[in-house]
Design an enzyme around this catalytic site. Structure first.
Site, PDB file in Angstrom:
ATOM      1  N   ALA A 100      10.356   3.064   5.228  1.00  0.00           N
ATOM      2  CA  ALA A 100      11.082   3.819   6.251  1.00  0.00           C
ATOM      3  C   ALA A 100      10.091   4.462   7.211  1.00  0.00           C
ATOM      4  CB  ALA A 100      11.919   4.906   5.599  1.00  0.00           C
TER       5      ALA A 100
ATOM      6  N   HIS B 295      34.746   2.433   4.357  1.00  0.00           N
ATOM      7  CA  HIS B 295      35.101   2.957   5.674  1.00  0.00           C
ATOM      8  C   HIS B 295      35.458   4.436   5.590  1.00  0.00           C
ATOM      9  CE1 HIS B 295      36.620   2.734   9.745  1.00  0.00           C
ATOM     10  NE2 HIS B 295      37.740   3.318   9.359  1.00  0.00           N
TER      11      HIS B 295
ATOM     12  N   TYR C 127       3.563   4.804  11.686  1.00  0.00           N
ATOM     13  CA  TYR C 127       4.669   5.656  11.243  1.00  0.00           C
ATOM     14  C   TYR C 127       4.303   7.130  11.177  1.00  0.00           C
ATOM     15  CZ  TYR C 127       3.163   6.135   6.320  1.00  0.00           C
ATOM     16  OH  TYR C 127       2.492   6.455   5.164  1.00  0.00           O
TER      17      TYR C 127
ATOM     18  N   TYR D 253       3.144  18.385 -11.879  1.00  0.00           N
ATOM     19  CA  TYR D 253       2.254  17.267 -12.211  1.00  0.00           C
ATOM     20  C   TYR D 253       1.289  17.664 -13.327  1.00  0.00           C
ATOM     21  CZ  TYR D 253       3.408  13.774  -8.647  1.00  0.00           C
ATOM     22  OH  TYR D 253       4.026  12.792  -7.917  1.00  0.00           O
TER      23      TYR D 253
ATOM     24  N   ASP E  60      -3.836   3.597  -2.814  1.00  0.00           N
ATOM     25  CA  ASP E  60      -4.339   3.474  -1.440  1.00  0.00           C
ATOM     26  C   ASP E  60      -5.787   3.013  -1.334  1.00  0.00           C
ATOM     27  OD1 ASP E  60      -1.900   4.366  -0.642  1.00  0.00           O
ATOM     28  OD2 ASP E  60      -2.639   6.062   0.540  1.00  0.00           O
TER      29      ASP E  60
ATOM     30  N   LYS F  79       5.885  16.208   4.585  1.00  0.00           N
ATOM     31  CA  LYS F  79       6.341  15.541   5.818  1.00  0.00           C
ATOM     32  C   LYS F  79       7.860  15.448   5.849  1.00  0.00           C
ATOM     33  CE  LYS F  79       7.359  11.524   5.640  1.00  0.00           C
ATOM     34  NZ  LYS F  79       6.726  10.234   5.701  1.00  0.00           N
TER      35      LYS F  79
ATOM     36  N   GLU G 171      28.898   0.284   6.696  1.00  0.00           N
ATOM     37  CA  GLU G 171      29.924  -0.762   6.560  1.00  0.00           C
ATOM     38  C   GLU G 171      29.630  -1.933   7.501  1.00  0.00           C
ATOM     39  OE1 GLU G 171      34.008   0.032   8.137  1.00  0.00           O
ATOM     40  OE2 GLU G 171      33.195   1.986   8.675  1.00  0.00           O
TER      41      GLU G 171
ATOM     42  N   GLU H 172       6.456   9.929  13.156  1.00  0.00           N
ATOM     43  CA  GLU H 172       7.174  10.964  12.398  1.00  0.00           C
ATOM     44  C   GLU H 172       6.798  12.355  12.894  1.00  0.00           C
ATOM     45  OE1 GLU H 172       7.851   8.471   8.254  1.00  0.00           O
ATOM     46  OE2 GLU H 172       6.184   9.856   8.370  1.00  0.00           O
TER      47      GLU H 172
ATOM     48  N   CYS I 284       0.605  12.285  -1.408  1.00  0.00           N
ATOM     49  CA  CYS I 284       2.067  12.306  -1.311  1.00  0.00           C
ATOM     50  C   CYS I 284       2.608  13.718  -1.483  1.00  0.00           C
ATOM     51  CB  CYS I 284       2.659  11.368  -2.365  1.00  0.00           C
ATOM     52  SG  CYS I 284       4.434  11.469  -2.469  1.00  0.00           S
TER      53      CYS I 284
ATOM     54  N   SER J 192      -0.636  10.130  -6.914  1.00  0.00           N
ATOM     55  CA  SER J 192       0.533   9.434  -7.454  1.00  0.00           C
ATOM     56  C   SER J 192       0.125   8.358  -8.462  1.00  0.00           C
ATOM     57  CB  SER J 192       1.308   8.770  -6.325  1.00  0.00           C
ATOM     58  OG  SER J 192       1.653   9.722  -5.351  1.00  0.00           O
TER      59      SER J 192
ATOM     60  N   CYS K   7       4.076  12.361   2.010  1.00  0.00           N
ATOM     61  CA  CYS K   7       5.542  12.163   1.959  1.00  0.00           C
ATOM     62  C   CYS K   7       6.347  13.443   1.799  1.00  0.00           C
ATOM     63  CB  CYS K   7       5.920  11.258   0.793  1.00  0.00           C
ATOM     64  SG  CYS K   7       4.656  10.141   0.217  1.00  0.00           S
TER      65      CYS K   7
HETATM   66  C1  LIG Z   1       1.344  12.022   6.544  1.00  0.00           C
HETATM   67  C2  LIG Z   1       1.659  11.001   5.490  1.00  0.00           C
HETATM   68  C3  LIG Z   1       2.966  10.678   5.213  1.00  0.00           C
HETATM   69  C4  LIG Z   1       3.272   9.734   4.250  1.00  0.00           C
HETATM   70  N1  LIG Z   1       4.580   9.431   4.030  1.00  0.00           N
HETATM   71  C5  LIG Z   1       4.908   8.529   3.084  1.00  0.00           C
HETATM   72  C6  LIG Z   1       6.266   8.226   2.816  1.00  0.00           C
HETATM   73  O1  LIG Z   1       7.184   8.762   3.458  1.00  0.00           O
HETATM   74  N2  LIG Z   1       6.540   7.322   1.838  1.00  0.00           N
HETATM   75  C7  LIG Z   1       5.549   6.707   1.111  1.00  0.00           C
HETATM   76  O2  LIG Z   1       5.850   5.906   0.224  1.00  0.00           O
HETATM   77  N3  LIG Z   1       4.247   6.962   1.371  1.00  0.00           N
HETATM   78  C8  LIG Z   1       3.904   7.853   2.323  1.00  0.00           C
HETATM   79  N4  LIG Z   1       2.584   8.143   2.561  1.00  0.00           N
HETATM   80  C9  LIG Z   1       1.541   7.404   1.801  1.00  0.00           C
HETATM   81  C10 LIG Z   1       1.361   7.991   0.379  1.00  0.00           C
HETATM   82  O3  LIG Z   1       1.138   9.365   0.487  1.00  0.00           O
HETATM   83  C11 LIG Z   1       0.208   7.293  -0.329  1.00  0.00           C
HETATM   84  O4  LIG Z   1       0.441   5.905  -0.337  1.00  0.00           O
HETATM   85  C12 LIG Z   1       0.042   7.759  -1.783  1.00  0.00           C
HETATM   86  O5  LIG Z   1      -0.078   9.148  -1.851  1.00  0.00           O
HETATM   87  C13 LIG Z   1      -1.182   7.091  -2.406  1.00  0.00           C
HETATM   88  O6  LIG Z   1      -1.391   7.587  -3.692  1.00  0.00           O
HETATM   89  P1  LIG Z   1      -2.814   7.395  -4.417  1.00  0.00           P
HETATM   90  O7  LIG Z   1      -2.631   7.925  -5.803  1.00  0.00           O
HETATM   91  O8  LIG Z   1      -3.303   6.036  -4.228  1.00  0.00           O
HETATM   92  O9  LIG Z   1      -3.833   8.325  -3.606  1.00  0.00           O
HETATM   93  P2  LIG Z   1      -3.818   9.891  -3.349  1.00  0.00           P
HETATM   94  O10 LIG Z   1      -2.463  10.452  -3.507  1.00  0.00           O
HETATM   95  O11 LIG Z   1      -4.512  10.105  -2.071  1.00  0.00           O
HETATM   96  O12 LIG Z   1      -4.684  10.493  -4.560  1.00  0.00           O
HETATM   97  C14 LIG Z   1      -6.056  10.337  -4.646  1.00  0.00           C
HETATM   98  C15 LIG Z   1      -6.632  11.573  -5.330  1.00  0.00           C
HETATM   99  O13 LIG Z   1      -7.968  11.321  -5.714  1.00  0.00           O
HETATM  100  C16 LIG Z   1      -8.731  12.503  -5.516  1.00  0.00           C
HETATM  101  N5  LIG Z   1     -10.143  12.080  -5.448  1.00  0.00           N
HETATM  102  C17 LIG Z   1     -10.732  11.300  -4.495  1.00  0.00           C
HETATM  103  N6  LIG Z   1     -12.022  11.058  -4.842  1.00  0.00           N
HETATM  104  C18 LIG Z   1     -12.236  11.702  -6.019  1.00  0.00           C
HETATM  105  C19 LIG Z   1     -13.391  11.813  -6.897  1.00  0.00           C
HETATM  106  N7  LIG Z   1     -14.534  11.174  -6.631  1.00  0.00           N
HETATM  107  N8  LIG Z   1     -13.270  12.560  -8.026  1.00  0.00           N
HETATM  108  C20 LIG Z   1     -12.104  13.188  -8.318  1.00  0.00           C
HETATM  109  N9  LIG Z   1     -10.986  13.105  -7.532  1.00  0.00           N
HETATM  110  C21 LIG Z   1     -11.075  12.370  -6.409  1.00  0.00           C
HETATM  111  C22 LIG Z   1      -8.152  13.057  -4.209  1.00  0.00           C
HETATM  112  O14 LIG Z   1      -8.468  14.440  -4.089  1.00  0.00           O
HETATM  113  C23 LIG Z   1      -6.667  12.790  -4.424  1.00  0.00           C
HETATM  114  O15 LIG Z   1      -6.022  13.869  -5.049  1.00  0.00           O
HETATM  115  C24 LIG Z   1       2.237   9.101   3.511  1.00  0.00           C
HETATM  116  C25 LIG Z   1       0.899   9.425   3.780  1.00  0.00           C
HETATM  117  C26 LIG Z   1       0.610  10.351   4.759  1.00  0.00           C
HETATM  118  C27 LIG Z   1      -0.825  10.689   5.019  1.00  0.00           C
END
Ligand SMILES: Cc1cc2nc3c(=O)[nH]c(=O)nc-3n(C[C@H](O)[C@H](O)[C@H](O)COP(=O)(O)OP(=O)(O)OC[C@H]3O[C@@H](n4cnc5c(N)ncnc54)[C@H](O)[C@@H]3O)c2cc1C
Length: 468
Positions: free
Chosen positions: A343, A438, A180, A99, A305, A51, A443, A184, A43, A15, A48
């Site tokens: 949430a 309502h 969470y 994407y 993250d 899930k 409400e 879930e 995500c 993301s 997200c």
């Molecule tokens: C089960 C679950 C449910 C969730 N539900 C929610 C929700 O309902 N709402 C919400 O807001 N958040 C939710 N989250 C959290 C959310 O998914 C994360 O906060 C978000 O995806 C973080 O995005 P990011 O880009 O930081 O990391 P990521 O999406 O993890 O992306 C990191 C990317 O980097 C790549 N990578 C890592 N190292 C390397 C490297 N050395 N070279 C090349 N590529 C690499 C990985 O393969 C990955 O694709 C959930 C998480 C989980 C596990």
């Protein structure tokens, strides 16, 4: 003229990384983004999105059960796990494709390789056995599920990533964790008819949430048939020929087809060259950044993250965009991390934004608490024995609404909207002045007239002077 191969090299196409790459490229920067898995990150592929689709599937169990009270006959209805699993995977694969196309449209170069930092301006593409140079590096490598190595036989457990690909549903599952993600999945498995047990080492589920919500979630899960064990830890996981046996330190023996570890997530900070280049990582192994998401190295940034802030998709996206705007948009941008709505898509769901009652009382001298605890109209005819709780936390000195907490139908959607009011500094009088819509559950947010509690911090008087 800048002689580097790229202006921005993004490591990780989740993301945060994808948003940063797209915005930077739109500003005319020469951008590359490396990804060593499918594009989309946690995500889209294992968080997200899949899930929430599982949660939608779980809601049908409630709706079928409730529909009988509304005159429907549901005999012969059944659930097929492979259909759900494969349809969800097809959807997330499609999203991953979106994407990729968006990156292409923006003009960012997608490199399918693991990337490792060699020095402050050089990145090694492990899969392609070459290096490239760049003016800025953005680390957006996300995180992965934590594994508690102190649990004997932990390799027999699955983590959240695996749930989306289970060949078949187990008859029983033990879920370790009280956050969470654990809750879930407990709701989802329970709705699919899997006998579900939660084992959580803390005294209560959902640490950090409002105490009323924590109690209510716990009670509702139990009411729905989930066995909730708090204050105990898993000691080992063994195989007994028929399945797995999970044993707790407290001496419980839990038979299960699967044991799911949902005990938290670790940042992907190892093996990507951070030490070599001098990027400082905190005790929690997350990358420390300043308000502009800059690391301890001048031209290296980190978002999402992998950093030491909130682990939520919209936050990751905002941070990615902020870095691109700061570096290439001529608009230094700081992400405001206050009042982020969140949430828990448990059954029923939780929505929350702003301060909990406990946090408000710790920070404010006078706090009023408003609560609406009621059975929704829908549940009365459905015969569902569940109540909704809505709660407002108000600063009694300024009348400003500090927090909103809800559990029940539509709680997450409510939290998103109340977040706008809280962000705008709305007062309780503003809520009162708003006419109710309502009949809805929400409400009640504008019809809570009298506080159920008026908290006033004890006044500390100066010590009397000692008698002469
Ligand atoms: C089960 C679950 C449910 C969730 N539900 C929610 C929700 O309902 N709402 C919400 O807001 N958040 C939710 N989250 C959290 C959310 O998914 C994360 O906060 C978000 O995806 C973080 O995005 P990011 O880009 O930081 O990391 P990521 O999406 O993890 O992306 C990191 C990317 O980097 C790549 N990578 C890592 N190292 C390397 C490297 N050395 N070279 C090349 N590529 C690499 C990985 O393969 C990955 O694709 C959930 C998480 C989980 C596990």
């Amino acid at each position: 003229m800048d002689t580097h191969d790229f202006d921005l090299f993004v490591i990780g196409a989740g993301s945060a990384g994808v948003r940063a790459a797209r915005v930077a490229a739109r500003h005319g920067a020469r951008v590359a983004i490396a990804e060593d898995d499918k594009v989309g990150g946690t995500c889209v592929l294992r968080g997200c999105v899949p899930k929430k689709l599982f949660v939608h599937a779980a809601h049908f169990a409630d709706e079928l059960e409730d529909s009988v009270g509304f005159g429907w006959t549901t005999k012969g209805v059944s659930f097929d796990w492979p259909t759900l699993r494969d349809n969800v995977t097809a959807d997330t694969d499609w999203l991953s494709g979106v994407y990729i196309r968006n990156l292409e449209k923006a003009g960012a170069e997608l490199i399918r390789s693991r990337a490792v930092i060699e020095d402050a301006h050089r990145v090694r593409l492990v899969g392609e056995d070459r290096s490239v140079t760049t003016r800025y590096i953005l680390i957006a490598t996300g995180g992965r599920p934590d594994l508690d190595r102190m649990i004997g036989g932990v390799e027999r457990a699955i983590v959240s990533d695996d749930v989306f690909h289970l060949r078949q549903l187990p008859r029983r599952i033990v879920i370790v964790g009280g956050g969470y993600v654990a809750l879930e999945f407990a709701g989802v498995f329970n709705a699919f008819g899997v006998e579900t047990t939660i084992v959580h080492r803390g005294a209560e589920l959902l640490r950090g949430f409002d105490a009323d919500i924590r109690k209510s979630v716990h009670a509702t899960l139990q009411h729905r048939g989930v066995d909730v064990i708090c204050g105990d830890k898993l000691a080992r996981i063994e195989e007994d020929g028929r399945g797995l046996v999970a044993t707790t330190h407290g001496g419980r023996r839990l038979e299960a087809g699967e044991v799911l570890l949902a005990i938290g997530r670790l940042p992907n900070t190892e093996g990507i060259g951070l030490e070599k280049v001098g990027v400082v990582v905190g005790a929690d192994r997350r990358i420390a950044v300043n308000e502009y998401c800059r690391t301890s190295v001048e031209n290296i940034y980190a978002v999402g993250d992998v950093t030491n802030r909130f682990q939520l998709t919209p936050v990751a996206i905002r941070e990615g965009e902020a870095v691109a705007e700061t570096l290439f948009g001529g608009r230094p941008t700081v992400v405001d991390h206050a009042a982020i709505p969140t949430a828990v898509f448990s059954q029923p769901e939780v929505g929350t934004v702003g301060l909990t009652e406990e946090a408000a009382k710790a920070a404010h001298a006078a706090v009023d608490i408003y609560k609406a605890n009621f059975k929704p109209l829908h549940h009365r005819v459905a015969g569902r024995d569940e109540r909704m709780l809505l709660k407002l936390v108000v600063d009694a000195q300024t009348d400003i609404v500090l927090g909103f907490h809800a559990i029940g139908l539509g709680a997450a959607e409510m939290a998103q909207l109340v977040a706008v009011a809280i962000k705008a500094g709305a007062t309780k009088a503003d809520f009162d002045a708003t006419v109710a819509l309502h009949p809805t559950q929400s409400e009640e947010i504008v019809t809570m007239r009298s506080p159920v509690e008026r908290y006033r911090a004890p006044i500390s008087l100066p010590e009397p002077a000692p008698a002469k």
